[in-house]
Design an enzyme around this catalytic site. Structure first.
Site: not given
Ligand code: IDP
Length: 154
Positions: A12, A52, A60, A88, A94, A105, A115, A118, A129
């Site tokens: 990212k 997304y 968010f 993963r 996450t 991460r 983070n 992806h 994707e």
């Molecule tokens: P993942 O990236 O581990 O698959 P997802 O739940 O699909 O996790 O969330 C996608 C992305 O959304 C996360 O990698 C992160 O960048 C962002 N994200 C998830 N939860 C939050 C939050 O509570 N605040 C801000 N960004 C978030």
């Protein structure tokens, strides 16, 4: 022979800006993945929103789209056995607060809103994707090319 699988991984904008592409690529290579495609691009809002899409209702979501379009990303296809699950595991949870040390991460990020990487969460997501970022319509979603890099790196 066991089935090879492909997964979509993206460094990212904060990961690109911090110069972490090499470290992240190294970890995937060391694990045993094969790099099938790699590209630096700055994506537009439409692609970020589609990527997304399932998080559209989250509070968010706006912040997430702004984050993803804030600078160049490094989009990659990595190939290997159980590629989705292995990626993963390598990436970690996450929320970097919960991501184990030794994961990407866990070692390189502090906050869920930044983070740095992806990875697709299922084979179906990976296919979708890969299509979004490397398919025939991907070129329509470039918000900038090297111009994006210049801006991000000042
Ligand atoms: P993942 O990236 O581990 O698959 P997802 O739940 O699909 O996790 O969330 C996608 C992305 O959304 C996360 O990698 C992160 O960048 C962002 N994200 C998830 N939860 C939050 C939050 O509570 N605040 C801000 N960004 C978030």
């Amino acid at each position: 022979m066991q089935q090879q699988e492909q997964t979509f991984v993206m460094v990212k904008p904060d990961g690109v800006l911090r110069g972490l592409i090499g470290a992240i690529v190294s970890r995937f290579e060391q694990k045993g993945f094969k790099l099938a495609a790699i590209e630096i691009l700055t994506i537009d809002r439409a692609l970020a929103e589609r990527h997304y899409g399932e998080l559209r209702a989250k509070p968010f979501f706006g912040e997430l789209v702004a984050y993803l379009t804030s600078g160049p990303v490094c989009a990659m296809i990595w190939q290997g056995l159980h590629a989705v699950e292995n990626a993963r595991a390598l990436i970690g949870k996450t929320n970097p607060v919960e991501a184990a040390p030794g994961t990407i991460r866990g070692d390189f990020a502090m906050d869920i809103a930044g983070n740095i990487v992806h990875g697709s969460d299922s084979a179906a997501s990976a296919e979708r994707e890969i299509g979004l970022f490397f398919g025939r319509t991907a070129d329509d979603h470039r918000a900038g090319w090297l111009a994006g890099l210049d801006e991000a790196h000042g």
